[in-house]
Design a protein around this motif. Structure first.
Motif, short mmCIF file in Angstrom:
data_model
loop_
_atom_site.label_atom_id
_atom_site.label_comp_id
_atom_site.label_asym_id
_atom_site.label_seq_id
_atom_site.Cartn_x
_atom_site.Cartn_y
_atom_site.Cartn_z
N TYR A 125 -4.74 5.72 -1.62
CA TYR A 125 -4.08 5.71 -1.11
C TYR A 125 -2.76 6.54 -1.00
O TYR A 125 -2.00 6.56 -0.45
CB TYR A 125 -2.71 4.46 -1.21
CG TYR A 125 -3.72 2.77 -0.64
CD1 TYR A 125 -4.58 2.77 -0.25
CD2 TYR A 125 -3.56 2.11 -1.85
CE1 TYR A 125 -5.82 1.77 0.44
CE2 TYR A 125 -4.80 0.89 -1.88
CZ TYR A 125 -5.48 0.56 -0.46
OH TYR A 125 -6.21 0.05 -0.20
N LYS A 126 -2.89 7.83 -2.51
CA LYS A 126 -1.79 9.01 -2.52
C LYS A 126 -1.89 9.59 -1.63
O LYS A 126 -0.89 11.01 -1.05
CB LYS A 126 -2.26 9.01 -3.96
CG LYS A 126 -3.03 9.60 -4.51
CD LYS A 126 -2.78 10.64 -5.62
CE LYS A 126 -4.61 10.95 -5.40
NZ LYS A 126 -4.86 11.46 -7.00
N LEU A 127 -3.41 9.54 -0.89
CA LEU A 127 -3.95 10.14 0.12
C LEU A 127 -3.73 10.36 1.86
O LEU A 127 -3.66 10.28 2.44
CB LEU A 127 -4.76 10.79 0.38
CG LEU A 127 -5.79 11.55 -1.56
CD1 LEU A 127 -7.15 11.83 -1.62
CD2 LEU A 127 -4.92 13.12 -1.23
N ASN A 137 -1.34 8.15 4.95
CA ASN A 137 -0.17 7.85 5.35
C ASN A 137 -0.53 6.45 6.77
O ASN A 137 -0.67 6.64 7.44
CB ASN A 137 -0.08 9.07 6.37
CG ASN A 137 -0.03 10.11 5.99
OD1 ASN A 137 1.02 10.76 4.89
ND2 ASN A 137 -0.50 11.11 6.08
N LYS A 145 1.80 1.89 -3.55
CA LYS A 145 0.95 2.01 -4.47
C LYS A 145 0.51 3.77 -3.81
O LYS A 145 0.81 3.99 -4.61
CB LYS A 145 -0.52 1.16 -3.76
CG LYS A 145 -0.49 0.06 -4.52
CD LYS A 145 -1.82 -0.20 -3.96
CE LYS A 145 -1.84 -1.72 -4.92
NZ LYS A 145 -1.87 -2.02 -6.50
N LYS A 146 0.61 3.69 -2.70
CA LYS A 146 1.06 5.70 -2.56
C LYS A 146 1.87 6.16 -3.53
O LYS A 146 1.66 7.92 -3.50
CB LYS A 146 1.15 5.91 -1.07
CG LYS A 146 1.14 7.37 -0.63
CD LYS A 146 1.82 7.71 0.62
CE LYS A 146 1.96 8.69 1.52
NZ LYS A 146 0.92 9.96 0.98
N LYS A 147 2.93 6.13 -3.32
CA LYS A 147 4.52 6.44 -4.72
C LYS A 147 4.21 6.44 -6.01
O LYS A 147 4.41 7.32 -5.91
CB LYS A 147 5.76 5.57 -3.80
CG LYS A 147 6.06 5.78 -2.38
CD LYS A 147 7.28 5.08 -2.10
CE LYS A 147 7.84 5.28 -1.15
NZ LYS A 147 9.61 4.20 -1.13
N GLU A 148 3.03 5.21 -6.14
CA GLU A 148 3.11 5.70 -7.27
C GLU A 148 1.73 5.98 -7.40
O GLU A 148 0.79 6.00 -8.95
CB GLU A 148 2.41 4.13 -8.25
CG GLU A 148 3.90 3.38 -8.18
CD GLU A 148 3.22 1.69 -7.74
OE1 GLU A 148 1.66 1.81 -8.04
OE2 GLU A 148 4.64 1.06 -7.77
N GLY A 149 0.82 7.07 -7.33
CA GLY A 149 -0.11 7.70 -6.97
C GLY A 149 -1.73 7.21 -6.92
O GLY A 149 -2.81 7.88 -7.72
N HIS A 150 -1.58 5.96 -6.84
CA HIS A 150 -3.01 5.31 -5.67
C HIS A 150 -4.33 6.24 -6.13
O HIS A 150 -4.00 7.29 -4.97
CB HIS A 150 -2.70 3.99 -5.41
CG HIS A 150 -4.37 3.28 -5.44
ND1 HIS A 150 -5.24 4.06 -4.85
CD2 HIS A 150 -4.64 2.07 -5.86
CE1 HIS A 150 -6.07 2.69 -4.49
NE2 HIS A 150 -6.00 1.95 -5.47
N TYR A 170 0.80 -1.11 0.19
CA TYR A 170 -0.14 0.07 -0.27
C TYR A 170 0.63 1.34 -0.01
O TYR A 170 0.60 2.55 -0.69
CB TYR A 170 -1.14 0.29 1.21
CG TYR A 170 -2.23 -0.72 0.93
CD1 TYR A 170 -2.14 -2.68 -0.09
CD2 TYR A 170 -3.35 -0.78 2.47
CE1 TYR A 170 -3.07 -3.13 -0.28
CE2 TYR A 170 -4.36 -1.09 2.00
CZ TYR A 170 -4.23 -2.97 1.07
OH TYR A 170 -5.40 -3.86 1.04
#
Length: 216
Positions: free
Chosen positions: A155-157, A159, A147-152, A144
């Protein structure tokens, strides 16, 4: 982008995941884990970050708050009494709920410390806070975070926290960890299958979804 925007715009698609072939299995596993802690909750139960109400429906007398209106409309159709509100500013009096749940919510709030303080405030003296979340210690948590790093979309929002950091926040709020259960032991890259949740004594890294019972 505000934290509520993707949940506002994609509430129907988000909710539909729970009925997908993969989502159904993971959802059932997570519900079984949550039931270990919610089954003895008598009285009013509040879910903070209720979303579309997929977990709040497990409570007999369920209330829910969320910052996004679209998922709240779906939750309302499931029989949950809903109010638009922030986790850090709950619109309730002190000590009114027997149980307060935050299911994959803490990672999305701006101030997790304040969110837990608010949960504690509205909790009855003998009540409990239930946290259900994905921690960085597990393979699921690492996925996850990637996925955050990849701009999901969602999940990009978020922490994500290690369990150690989570325990520090809990301690600062003045809450105590009473019981911990885990599920999703299979790798997120494998086909999911029905699992039984297990009590966790110490290391949570083998479990993708962890449910924690907190008391005053």
């Amino acid at each position: 982008m505000s934290i509520d925007e993707p949940f506002e715009s994609y509430a129907t698609q988000y909710d539909a995941w729970y009925d997908s072939e993969r989502g159904k299995i993971l959802y059932e596993n997570e519900k079984k884990c949550l039931k270990k802690l919610i089954n003895d909750c008598n009285g009013k139960v509040l879910e903070v970050g209720v979303g579309t109400g997929r977990f709040a429906v497990l409570a007999e007398e369920a209330f829910g708050v969320d910052v996004a209106e679209a998922p709240l409309r779906i939750a309302k159709l499931r029989g949950i009494r809903v109010i638009k509100a922030k986790a850090e500013e709950l619109p309730f009096r002190d000590k009114v709920f027997s149980c307060v749940m935050l299911i994959v919510t803490l990672c999305f709030v701006k101030d997790p410390l304040l969110a837990l303080k608010e949960a504690k405030r509205v909790l009855k003296e003998e009540g409990k806070v239930i946290i259900g979340d994905v921690f960085l210690d597990s393979e699921w948590g690492k996925l996850y975070a990637q996925k955050k790093k990849e701009g999901h979309l969602f999940y990009k929002l978020a922490n994500f926290y290690s369990f150690e950091n989570f325990k520090k926040i809990v301690s600062l709020v003045g809450l105590k960890i009473k019981r911990v259960f885990g599920t999703l032991k299979k790798s997120p890259f494998d086909e999911p299958s029905p699992e039984e949740s297990e009590a966790i004594a110490d290391d949570i890294s083998s479990y993708g979804f962890v449910c924690v019972e907190l008391t005053k």
